[in-house]
Design a protein around this motif. Structure first.
Motif, PDB file in Angstrom:
ATOM      1  N   VAL A 290       0.361  -1.274   0.109  1.00 45.15           N
ATOM      2  CA  VAL A 290       0.229   0.209  -0.200  1.00 45.15           C
ATOM      3  C   VAL A 290       0.922   0.781  -0.543  1.00 45.15           C
ATOM      4  O   VAL A 290       1.861   1.433   1.096  1.00 45.15           O
ATOM      5  N   VAL A 291       1.168   2.168  -0.798  1.00 37.29           N
ATOM      6  CA  VAL A 291       1.376   3.037  -1.376  1.00 37.29           C
ATOM      7  C   VAL A 291       0.898   4.097  -1.252  1.00 37.29           C
ATOM      8  O   VAL A 291      -0.472   4.143  -1.210  1.00 37.29           O
ATOM      9  N   SER A 292       0.705   5.269   0.114  1.00 33.95           N
ATOM     10  CA  SER A 292      -0.202   6.484   0.404  1.00 33.95           C
ATOM     11  C   SER A 292       0.558   7.416   0.575  1.00 33.95           C
ATOM     12  O   SER A 292       1.540   7.862   0.391  1.00 33.95           O
ATOM     13  N   SER A 293      -0.230   8.203  -0.081  1.00 36.52           N
ATOM     14  CA  SER A 293       0.261  10.319  -0.090  1.00 36.52           C
ATOM     15  C   SER A 293      -0.856  11.193   0.830  1.00 36.52           C
ATOM     16  O   SER A 293      -2.082  11.077   0.704  1.00 36.52           O
ATOM     17  N   LYS A 294      -0.668  11.885   2.042  1.00 33.53           N
ATOM     18  CA  LYS A 294      -1.447  12.457   1.917  1.00 33.53           C
ATOM     19  C   LYS A 294      -1.878  13.873   0.938  1.00 33.53           C
ATOM     20  O   LYS A 294      -0.579  14.269   0.850  1.00 33.53           O
ATOM     21  N   PHE A 295      -3.042  14.467   0.863  1.00 34.20           N
ATOM     22  CA  PHE A 295      -3.375  15.645   0.585  1.00 34.20           C
ATOM     23  C   PHE A 295      -4.032  16.696   1.968  1.00 34.20           C
ATOM     24  O   PHE A 295      -4.871  15.633   2.792  1.00 34.20           O
ATOM     25  N   LYS A 296      -3.625  18.037   2.772  1.00 33.06           N
ATOM     26  CA  LYS A 296      -4.409  18.871   3.152  1.00 33.06           C
ATOM     27  C   LYS A 296      -5.464  19.123   2.036  1.00 33.06           C
ATOM     28  O   LYS A 296      -5.979  20.049   1.305  1.00 33.06           O
ATOM     29  N   GLU A 301      -7.479  19.409   8.672  1.00 37.71           N
ATOM     30  CA  GLU A 301      -8.364  18.337   7.938  1.00 37.71           C
ATOM     31  C   GLU A 301      -6.920  18.020   6.475  1.00 37.71           C
ATOM     32  O   GLU A 301      -6.598  18.069   5.802  1.00 37.71           O
ATOM     33  N   GLU A 302      -6.911  16.565   7.077  1.00 38.39           N
ATOM     34  CA  GLU A 302      -6.068  15.825   5.463  1.00 38.39           C
ATOM     35  C   GLU A 302      -6.793  14.859   5.098  1.00 38.39           C
ATOM     36  O   GLU A 302      -7.561  14.236   6.124  1.00 38.39           O
ATOM     37  N   GLY A 303      -6.530  14.469   3.820  1.00 43.57           N
ATOM     38  CA  GLY A 303      -6.659  13.377   2.891  1.00 43.57           C
ATOM     39  C   GLY A 303      -5.729  12.390   3.227  1.00 43.57           C
ATOM     40  O   GLY A 303      -5.135  12.653   2.998  1.00 43.57           O
ATOM     41  N   GLU A 304      -6.144  11.161   2.006  1.00 39.83           N
ATOM     42  CA  GLU A 304      -5.269  10.545   1.955  1.00 39.83           C
ATOM     43  C   GLU A 304      -5.241   9.583   0.619  1.00 39.83           C
ATOM     44  O   GLU A 304      -6.485   9.401   0.842  1.00 39.83           O
ATOM     45  N   LEU A 305      -4.679  10.079   0.122  1.00 41.96           N
ATOM     46  CA  LEU A 305      -5.136   8.488  -1.692  1.00 41.96           C
ATOM     47  C   LEU A 305      -3.904   7.686  -1.214  1.00 41.96           C
ATOM     48  O   LEU A 305      -2.710   7.475  -0.476  1.00 41.96           O
ATOM     49  N   LEU A 329      -5.138  17.698  -5.600  1.00 39.40           N
ATOM     50  CA  LEU A 329      -6.682  18.053  -4.782  1.00 39.40           C
ATOM     51  C   LEU A 329      -6.099  19.279  -3.901  1.00 39.40           C
ATOM     52  O   LEU A 329      -6.590  20.113  -3.658  1.00 39.40           O
ATOM     53  N   GLU A 330      -5.314  19.273  -3.558  1.00 39.30           N
ATOM     54  CA  GLU A 330      -4.767  20.376  -2.776  1.00 39.30           C
ATOM     55  C   GLU A 330      -4.760  21.630  -2.866  1.00 39.30           C
ATOM     56  O   GLU A 330      -5.347  23.020  -2.205  1.00 39.30           O
ATOM     57  N   ASP A 331      -4.707  22.451  -4.277  1.00 37.05           N
ATOM     58  CA  ASP A 331      -4.840  23.251  -5.200  1.00 37.05           C
ATOM     59  C   ASP A 331      -6.253  23.574  -5.513  1.00 37.05           C
ATOM     60  O   ASP A 331      -7.178  24.672  -5.156  1.00 37.05           O
ATOM     61  N   LEU A 332      -7.391  22.351  -5.408  1.00 39.24           N
ATOM     62  CA  LEU A 332      -8.673  22.657  -5.873  1.00 39.24           C
ATOM     63  C   LEU A 332      -9.338  22.741  -4.712  1.00 39.24           C
ATOM     64  O   LEU A 332     -10.193  23.748  -4.573  1.00 39.24           O
TER      65      LEU A 332
END
Length: 338
Positions: A290-296, A301-305, A329-332
């Motif tokens: 599982v490769v994960s990458s967080k986004f603010k 709050e943050e989400g995760e891919l 996603l962060e930019d949007l």
């Protein structure tokens, strides 16, 4: 400490096995390496790499494959992230038209990741514990169904359709909705169900069919608090050689159906994680990586891919793609706040 020759041989094995899913032997390496080396020398170096735990020998071939430790070494020290400009431009074009809601953008990101990697992708939305209930609107459809719209303080909306097991009057629905708005507004989403238990006697005294409505609302709120997990591309796993074994495939599909498991993975519960620079991490579980990458999403709050696949995946492309998608996603989200 590995020699330059051992590193070159190891990297060639990882790249070739990732591409073909076939164990790599010394004769194949003679064609792949940029320097001249005898078959005997390559075999000796492969044995040395096996001794330090970076390679494994399969039972069906004299070739070698990377071990979990080997993949980790590769990701930490040798991986070169690759994402061409064409892919970046394509991703930008997808989200250029701002007719998508943020929920739709998150789901679309999930679909794009699974399509571009031919693996399974998961997106964890922001956890509801940081949001509070602002307002509930309820629209009757028939005497046995209605649609509820929940709105949070962050502007997030969620639609849930209620199906009652008996007829409920429009007056009862309106009274219930007004009471819930009065008593629950400002309550953190993950505390709403507990708070509803406290106000059930109040509902009972004002609403004739309160138990039917109460049960429907509790069920909807429980889903609202836990359903921010989107998964795409599950069937991609059917085409991975590692999961040709039906028992392995069953275990993987069971894992993909358990949305709470991805929250546990994100919190590293029971798993070892290594950082791949910045907000990216790699977790191995049995034959699955599982490769994960967080986004603010905002300051709190943050989400995760996540990309889920066999340990044999093209980490350089997967990590680069996820890093870029996280930035998009962060930019949007940032534009959404303006």
């Amino acid at each position: 400490m590995l020699t330059n020759r051992q590193i070159s041989i190891f990297k060639a094995i990882v790249d070739e096995f990732t591409r073909t899913a076939e164990p790599v032997g010394s004769k194949r390496l003679m064609d792949l390496l940029e320097f001249t080396c005898s078959s005997a020398t390559i075999r000796n170096e492969m044995a040395a790499l096996e001794d330090v735990g970076l390679l494994e020998k399969t039972h069906t071939s004299s070739g070698r494959i990377p071990s979990s430790k080997g993949y980790r070494f590769y990701v930490e020290h040798l991986m070169e992230k690759q994402l061409d400009e064409g892919v970046k431009n394509s991703l930008q074009e997808v989200f250029k038209e701002r007719h998508y809601s943020m929920d739709e953008i998150v789901k679309k990101s999930c679909d794009i990741l699974s399509q571009m990697t031919s693996l399974t992708s998961v997106v964890l939305g922001p956890e509801s514990k940081y949001q509070t209930l602002q307002h509930i609107q309820l629209f009757p459809l028939t005497e046995r169904s209605a649609v509820a719209v929940f709105i949070t303080d962050h502007g997030h909306t969620e639609n849930k359709t209620f199906h009652f097991n008996t007829e409920v009057s429009i007056d009862d629905i309106k009274t219930c909705c007004n009471l819930l708005n009065d008593k629950l507004s400002g309550t953190p989403i993950n505390e709403v169900v507990e708070r509803m238990q406290e106000i059930e006697p109040l509902l009972a005294s004002h609403v004739a069919r309160h138990e039917v409505l109460f049960e429907a609302f509790v069920s909807a709120f429980m889903k609202f608090a836990t359903e921010h997990v989107y998964c795409s591309g599950k069937t991609n796993m059917l085409y991975q050689p590692e999961f040709a074994d039906i028992e392995k495939l069953k275990e993987l599909m069971k894992m993909l159906e358990d949305s709470s498991l991805f929250r546990q993975i994100a919190n590293h519960e029971g798993n070892m994680a290594i950082e791949i620079g910045g907000e990216n991490e790699l977790i191995h579980m049995n034959d699955v990586a599982v490769v994960s990458s967080k986004f603010k999403v905002n300051d709190n709050e943050e989400g995760e891919l996540m990309i889920v696949g066999p340990t044999r995946m093209q980490y350089s492309r997967v990590v680069a793609l996820m890093e870029y998608m996280s930035k998009v996603l962060e930019d949007l989200y940032r534009q959404e706040e303006v």
